[in-house]
Design a protein around this motif. Structure first.
Motif, mmCIF file in Angstrom:
data_model
loop_
_atom_site.group_PDB
_atom_site.id
_atom_site.type_symbol
_atom_site.label_atom_id
_atom_site.label_comp_id
_atom_site.label_asym_id
_atom_site.label_seq_id
_atom_site.Cartn_x
_atom_site.Cartn_y
_atom_site.Cartn_z
ATOM 1 N N PRO A 1 -9.346 -5.496 -0.294
ATOM 2 C CA PRO A 1 -9.765 -4.532 0.735
ATOM 3 C C PRO A 1 -8.782 -3.376 0.890
ATOM 4 N N MET A 2 -7.495 -3.678 0.763
ATOM 5 C CA MET A 2 -6.492 -2.611 0.828
ATOM 6 C C MET A 2 -6.684 -1.620 -0.315
ATOM 7 N N LEU A 3 -6.978 -2.119 -1.513
ATOM 8 C CA LEU A 3 -7.199 -1.246 -2.661
ATOM 9 C C LEU A 3 -8.461 -0.399 -2.472
ATOM 10 N N ARG A 4 -9.525 -1.000 -1.937
ATOM 11 C CA ARG A 4 -10.754 -0.242 -1.679
ATOM 12 C C ARG A 4 -10.486 0.887 -0.682
ATOM 13 N N LYS A 5 -9.746 0.576 0.365
ATOM 14 C CA LYS A 5 -9.410 1.574 1.378
ATOM 15 C C LYS A 5 -8.605 2.714 0.762
ATOM 16 N N LEU A 6 -7.620 2.350 -0.043
ATOM 17 C CA LEU A 6 -6.780 3.371 -0.680
ATOM 18 C C LEU A 6 -7.604 4.264 -1.592
ATOM 19 N N LYS A 7 -8.489 3.664 -2.365
ATOM 20 C CA LYS A 7 -9.339 4.438 -3.272
ATOM 21 C C LYS A 7 -10.226 5.422 -2.504
ATOM 22 N N SER A 8 -10.674 5.029 -1.325
ATOM 23 C CA SER A 8 -11.541 5.899 -0.527
ATOM 24 C C SER A 8 -10.783 7.077 0.078
ATOM 25 N N GLU B 1 0.829 -1.210 0.000
ATOM 26 C CA GLU B 1 0.000 0.000 0.000
ATOM 27 C C GLU B 1 0.862 1.258 0.000
ATOM 28 N N GLU B 2 1.921 1.249 0.779
ATOM 29 C CA GLU B 2 2.820 2.404 0.838
ATOM 30 C C GLU B 2 3.406 2.720 -0.532
ATOM 31 N N GLN B 3 3.794 1.683 -1.272
ATOM 32 C CA GLN B 3 4.386 1.901 -2.594
ATOM 33 C C GLN B 3 3.334 2.353 -3.617
ATOM 34 N N LEU B 4 2.105 1.858 -3.493
ATOM 35 C CA LEU B 4 1.034 2.338 -4.371
ATOM 36 C C LEU B 4 0.746 3.815 -4.105
ATOM 37 N N ARG B 5 0.787 4.209 -2.842
ATOM 38 C CA ARG B 5 0.601 5.626 -2.508
ATOM 39 C C ARG B 5 1.714 6.478 -3.113
ATOM 40 N N ARG B 6 2.918 5.969 -3.090
ATOM 41 C CA ARG B 6 4.023 6.709 -3.704
ATOM 42 C C ARG B 6 3.801 6.867 -5.204
ATOM 43 N N LEU B 7 3.365 5.794 -5.873
ATOM 44 C CA LEU B 7 3.083 5.895 -7.309
ATOM 45 C C LEU B 7 1.981 6.921 -7.564
ATOM 46 N N TYR B 8 0.961 6.909 -6.717
ATOM 47 C CA TYR B 8 -0.112 7.898 -6.839
ATOM 48 C C TYR B 8 0.455 9.312 -6.716
ATOM 49 N N ASP B 9 1.328 9.532 -5.754
ATOM 50 C CA ASP B 9 1.919 10.862 -5.560
ATOM 51 C C ASP B 9 2.747 11.294 -6.761
ATOM 52 N N LYS C 1 -7.826 10.912 -4.188
ATOM 53 C CA LYS C 1 -8.714 11.453 -5.213
ATOM 54 C C LYS C 1 -8.417 10.845 -6.584
ATOM 55 N N ASP C 2 -9.482 10.494 -7.306
ATOM 56 C CA ASP C 2 -9.389 10.098 -8.712
ATOM 57 C C ASP C 2 -8.616 8.804 -8.964
ATOM 58 N N MET C 3 -8.463 7.974 -7.973
ATOM 59 C CA MET C 3 -7.808 6.696 -8.199
ATOM 60 C C MET C 3 -8.828 5.654 -8.663
ATOM 61 N N SER C 4 -8.425 4.819 -9.619
ATOM 62 C CA SER C 4 -9.239 3.678 -10.049
ATOM 63 C C SER C 4 -8.335 2.452 -10.093
ATOM 64 N N TYR C 5 -8.933 1.275 -9.942
ATOM 65 C CA TYR C 5 -8.106 0.071 -9.940
ATOM 66 C C TYR C 5 -8.868 -1.121 -10.481
ATOM 67 N N THR C 6 -8.094 -2.087 -10.926
ATOM 68 C CA THR C 6 -8.586 -3.415 -11.250
ATOM 69 C C THR C 6 -7.789 -4.409 -10.432
ATOM 70 N N PRO D 1 -13.185 -4.218 -9.383
ATOM 71 C CA PRO D 1 -14.563 -4.003 -9.848
ATOM 72 C C PRO D 1 -14.680 -3.787 -11.355
ATOM 73 N N LEU D 2 -13.545 -3.751 -12.070
ATOM 74 C CA LEU D 2 -13.553 -3.484 -13.503
ATOM 75 C C LEU D 2 -12.610 -4.444 -14.211
ATOM 76 N N THR D 3 -12.861 -4.707 -15.488
ATOM 77 C CA THR D 3 -11.845 -5.355 -16.308
ATOM 78 C C THR D 3 -10.788 -4.311 -16.653
ATOM 79 N N VAL D 4 -9.664 -4.767 -17.155
ATOM 80 C CA VAL D 4 -8.609 -3.820 -17.534
ATOM 81 C C VAL D 4 -9.099 -2.905 -18.653
ATOM 82 N N ARG D 5 -9.847 -3.445 -19.609
ATOM 83 C CA ARG D 5 -10.367 -2.604 -20.695
ATOM 84 C C ARG D 5 -11.278 -1.500 -20.141
#
Length: 368
Positions: A262-269, A208-216, A272-277, A359-363
């Motif tokens: 669940p970690m991805l859902r938490k991060l998205k909440s 999660e920490e590294q995903l947050r860094r990528l988001y930043d 701002k403006d993050m989406s994931y598959t 919640p989404l396909t990659v497409r």
């Protein structure tokens, strides 16, 4: 008159450059950035001096264009190639092929359609695999490399244009297998995490920490794969008399995967403006194993290249025997699927079925 011609040439050059920043209708995204381990390494480990974890020799790559061993742990193309292909892009080049020294990128124009930072045997934690393999590129360092790319493209395109490009690009993270193999089952060297669950939570928190860094640094669209059914790979089958899957390892894998979404859902909440598959690689591989014949695989237990029981006890080396009918095999070596297997995996995550991507396909993610 000469000055007018120079001005016209400059204007034309500027227009051509600007047009290169847009992507054609065939391209679904402007760029794909890849992070992870040997499932998506396209040659970064070739540039590491102090590791034996390399696939820069035949028979690796025997079915790659030109029979070229590139550093992919596969007989041909891998997951990273097929994701780029489905997005209408060239395969993202290995980051280390573009740098002559730390922080110095020699071919920055190659970065416009993405880069690959993955390193075979590396994990989410900095120390995963290091004791055995010495020099690897852990996820945090891969993100550091992307930070360099981010700055380079901001200089090329301007901060606003670069940010728009990153926001439309796809960031693919395929990692965790090595942490489950080399860290979670064993005592924590620091003595801080005493149970398997604590060590697993530590790995997830680090991810999660590294995903947050990528988001930043500008990432907004994330494709995160769960860990595949490690217990069913030829290496673990090879040590069982009946060649059955190692359910202890599979159980660890399932528990780890159950923490990712669940970690991805938490991060998205929280951002701002993050989406994931989230991609259920475990379920996809289990389906391929259980229904191998339906997918054209005559062999779903043994590796094509390797040695020992199920060709799984020793990895694929220069002198290893290997099968001639590679498209009939689900596994290329003791740990990795064949090109045929990896293509099917990407087909599943790109366009569904929805039970493997949510919640989404990659497409659908790219289309946002």
């Amino acid at each position: 008159m000469a000055n007018s011609n120079i001005v016209l040439l400059l204007i034309n050059f500027h227009l051509i450059f600007l047009s290169s920043l847009n992507f054609s209708e065939a391209q679904l995204a402007p760029a794909v950035f890849i992070f992870g381990d040997s499932l998506v390494d396209v040659g970064n480990n070739n540039y590491l001096k102090n590791t034996v974890v390399k696939a820069n020799f035949l028979p690796h790559g025997i079915d790659y264009p030109g029979m070229k061993p590139t550093g992919r742990f596969c007989n041909g193309k891998n997951v990273a190639d097929f994701i780029a292909e489905r997005a209408g892009l060239p395969s993202s080049p290995p980051y280390l092929s573009l740098v002559s020294r730390p922080g110095k990128i020699d071919n920055a124009t190659s970065l416009l359609t993405g880069a690959n930072f993955a390193s075979a045997a590396a994990g989410i934690l900095n120390n995963t695999g290091i004791a055995l393999y010495k020099e690897l590129i852990p996820l945090a360092t891969q993100v550091d490399y992307f930070a360099t790319v981010s700055e380079e493209l901001k200089q090329q395109l301007g901060p606003s244009a670069a940010q728009k490009r990153f926001a439309k690009s796809v960031f693919v993270i395929v990692t965790g297998s090595n942490d489950i193999i080399y860290y979670v089952p064993f005592a924590d060297p620091s003595g801080k995490y005493n149970t398997q669950q604590q060590r697993m939570d530590f790995v997830l928190d680090t991810l999660e920490e590294q995903l947050r860094r990528l988001y930043d640094y500008g990432a907004r669209k994330f494709v995160v794969t769960g860990v595949s059914a490690l217990g069913c790979c030829p290496f673990l089958r090879a040590w069982d008399e009946g060649g059955v899957c190692n359910e202890v390892v599979n159980s660890l894998t399932v528990t780890f995967n159950e923490g990712i979404e669940p970690m991805l859902r938490k991060l998205k909440s929280e951002v701002k403006d993050m989406s994931y598959t989230y991609c259920d690689s475990y379920g996809i591989l289990q389906n391929l194993i259980q229904n191998a014949k339906l997918y054209g695989f005559d062999e779903n237990k043994a590796a094509c290249c390797g040695q020992g029981n199920y060709r799984g006890k020793l990895t694929c080396m220069r002198t290893s025997p290997y099968c001639s009918n590679r498209s009939d095999y689900l596994f290329w070596d003791p740990f990795h699927p064949t090109e045929a297997g990896q293509r099917i995996l990407v087909d599943n995550i790109f366009d569904g079925p929805s039970k493997y991507t949510f919640p989404l396909t990659v497409r659908q993610l790219i289309a946002l």
